[in-house]
Design a protein around this motif. Sequence first.
Motif, PDB file in Angstrom:
ATOM      1  N   GLY A 113       0.892  -1.356   0.002  1.00 36.23           N
ATOM      2  CA  GLY A 113       0.119   0.110   0.106  1.00 36.23           C
ATOM      3  C   GLY A 113       0.894   1.160   0.134  1.00 36.23           C
ATOM      4  N   ASP A 114       0.770   2.102  -1.089  1.00 39.94           N
ATOM      5  CA  ASP A 114       1.319   3.364  -1.070  1.00 39.94           C
ATOM      6  C   ASP A 114       1.244   4.313   0.081  1.00 39.94           C
ATOM      7  N   VAL A 115       2.441   4.851   0.441  1.00 29.76           N
ATOM      8  CA  VAL A 115       2.304   5.903   1.382  1.00 29.76           C
ATOM      9  C   VAL A 115       2.574   7.265   0.656  1.00 29.76           C
ATOM     10  N   ASP A 116       1.850   8.326   1.164  1.00 28.29           N
ATOM     11  CA  ASP A 116       2.203   9.682   0.633  1.00 28.29           C
ATOM     12  C   ASP A 116       3.169  10.532   1.122  1.00 28.29           C
ATOM     13  N   LEU A 117       3.122  10.212   2.337  1.00 27.70           N
ATOM     14  CA  LEU A 117       4.162  11.027   3.214  1.00 27.70           C
ATOM     15  C   LEU A 117       4.684  10.435   4.475  1.00 27.70           C
ATOM     16  N   VAL A 118       5.933  10.374   4.618  1.00 24.29           N
ATOM     17  CA  VAL A 118       6.658   9.559   5.732  1.00 24.29           C
ATOM     18  C   VAL A 118       7.302  10.773   6.766  1.00 24.29           C
ATOM     19  N   LEU A 119       6.925  10.542   7.850  1.00 21.96           N
ATOM     20  CA  LEU A 119       7.583  11.404   8.944  1.00 21.96           C
ATOM     21  C   LEU A 119       8.639  10.261   9.541  1.00 21.96           C
ATOM     22  N   LEU A 120       9.737  10.664   9.656  1.00 27.79           N
ATOM     23  CA  LEU A 120      11.052   9.902   9.940  1.00 27.79           C
ATOM     24  C   LEU A 120      11.566  10.369  11.094  1.00 27.79           C
ATOM     25  N   SER A 121      11.770  10.054  12.564  1.00 27.83           N
ATOM     26  CA  SER A 121      12.377  10.489  13.425  1.00 27.83           C
ATOM     27  C   SER A 121      13.669   9.335  13.831  1.00 27.83           C
ATOM     28  N   VAL A 122      14.785   9.822  13.818  1.00 34.20           N
ATOM     29  CA  VAL A 122      16.022   8.884  14.188  1.00 34.20           C
ATOM     30  C   VAL A 122      16.951   9.830  14.668  1.00 34.20           C
ATOM     31  N   GLY A 123      17.955   9.372  15.341  1.00 36.98           N
ATOM     32  CA  GLY A 123      19.170  10.249  15.556  1.00 36.98           C
ATOM     33  C   GLY A 123      19.588  10.186  17.256  1.00 36.98           C
ATOM     34  N   VAL A 124      18.576  10.357  18.010  1.00 36.30           N
ATOM     35  CA  VAL A 124      19.095  10.584  19.427  1.00 36.30           C
ATOM     36  C   VAL A 124      19.589   9.169  19.807  1.00 36.30           C
ATOM     37  N   ASN A 125      19.189   8.050  19.547  1.00 37.32           N
ATOM     38  CA  ASN A 125      19.684   6.650  19.857  1.00 37.32           C
ATOM     39  C   ASN A 125      21.143   6.411  19.464  1.00 37.32           C
ATOM     40  N   ASP A 126      21.134   6.986  18.037  1.00 38.97           N
ATOM     41  CA  ASP A 126      22.403   6.903  17.429  1.00 38.97           C
ATOM     42  C   ASP A 126      23.494   7.758  18.012  1.00 38.97           C
ATOM     43  N   VAL A 127      23.374   8.779  18.510  1.00 36.47           N
ATOM     44  CA  VAL A 127      24.238   9.618  19.723  1.00 36.47           C
ATOM     45  C   VAL A 127      24.317   8.694  20.880  1.00 36.47           C
ATOM     46  N   ALA A 128      23.376   8.241  21.646  1.00 36.45           N
ATOM     47  CA  ALA A 128      23.994   7.609  22.779  1.00 36.45           C
ATOM     48  C   ALA A 128      24.355   6.341  22.670  1.00 36.45           C
ATOM     49  N   GLY A 129      24.342   5.739  21.278  1.00 38.06           N
ATOM     50  CA  GLY A 129      24.957   4.488  21.099  1.00 38.06           C
ATOM     51  C   GLY A 129      26.217   4.729  20.494  1.00 38.06           C
ATOM     52  N   LEU A 130      26.835   5.832  20.364  1.00 37.66           N
ATOM     53  CA  LEU A 130      28.129   6.233  19.837  1.00 37.66           C
ATOM     54  C   LEU A 130      28.335   5.768  18.344  1.00 37.66           C
ATOM     55  N   ARG A 131      27.123   5.809  17.587  1.00 39.31           N
ATOM     56  CA  ARG A 131      27.516   5.291  16.353  1.00 39.31           C
ATOM     57  C   ARG A 131      28.036   6.524  15.536  1.00 39.31           C
ATOM     58  N   THR A 132      29.084   5.904  14.663  1.00 41.05           N
ATOM     59  CA  THR A 132      29.687   7.135  13.741  1.00 41.05           C
ATOM     60  C   THR A 132      28.816   7.660  12.748  1.00 41.05           C
ATOM     61  N   ARG A 133      29.296   8.809  12.294  1.00 40.15           N
ATOM     62  CA  ARG A 133      28.666   9.385  11.126  1.00 40.15           C
ATOM     63  C   ARG A 133      28.403   8.689  10.037  1.00 40.15           C
ATOM     64  N   ALA A 134      29.252   8.017   9.756  1.00 38.68           N
ATOM     65  CA  ALA A 134      29.417   7.268   8.343  1.00 38.68           C
ATOM     66  C   ALA A 134      28.104   6.086   8.281  1.00 38.68           C
ATOM     67  N   ALA A 135      28.225   5.509   9.589  1.00 43.87           N
ATOM     68  CA  ALA A 135      27.294   4.432   9.830  1.00 43.87           C
ATOM     69  C   ALA A 135      25.892   4.956   9.795  1.00 43.87           C
ATOM     70  N   PHE A 136      25.758   6.197  10.484  1.00 41.36           N
ATOM     71  CA  PHE A 136      24.300   6.830  10.538  1.00 41.36           C
ATOM     72  C   PHE A 136      23.781   7.383   9.119  1.00 41.36           C
TER      73      PHE A 136
END
Length: 248
Positions: A113-136
């Motif tokens: 089923g098609d979606v018209d709009l996606v609201l995506l929230s990520v990043g805070v847990n990438d900070v807390a998890g010490l993920r690299t910029r490249a991986a993110f």
Amino acid sequence: MPTDLIRRLLFWSALPLAAPQGLWLRRTTPRLPAAAGAEAGRVGAGPPLHVLALGDSVIAGVGAVISEAALPACFAAELAQRLHRTVHWRTLARVGADAACVRHRLLPQLGTGDVDLVLLSVGVNDVAGLRTRAAFRADLLGLLEALRSHSPRCRIVLAGVPPLQHFPRLPQPLRFLFGQRSRSLDRVMREVARHRPNVLHVRCLQPAPQRFATDGYHPNAKGHAEWAERLARLCVGHWTYWRTASRG
């Protein structure tokens, strides 16, 4: 030496000093539940608009108590009011999810089923998890590509990484270090969106102290509502044709 490189070197060199604070934070921070209630709904009247809210604990409604007061439902209500359309919304979220988790564990649950709009929230847990910029960056690009493959005409709103330097729960110097890192990952988001006409990055402004939930980390119901209003307002302003366009 480029400023961004200097910031990254300072972050990784100073991080061991803040490591005990991170362990203390994990032990002492209250664990608030996801919002209770429906994970999908419909609001408004007019041509249909299908919206997917995808991501971390903010999408799951932590801090809002009930789903009607959480970011996805508030965002849908704002869109319905501004566009005079019927907004069908649903959520795919996991508390603690980073970009890799959203890409590899949540997206496969999207279904058809098609979606018209996606609201995506990520990043805070990438900070807390010490993920690299490249991986993110790699996971963010993978997410965008997968969403476009699923729904080729969808528009994607990237909710900016919150400024962790203003989160009252975080002690210093961890607050400063996480603030530096959140700005760095938010720049990655902004750069990824810059040359993609179907992608909009919306910067998260400094939240007022009274907009935090009791854990001092997540937004409360008013914080969810204000973030939803900003996201919807800028989204509608960016893609103005939605004011009159019908689905299809």
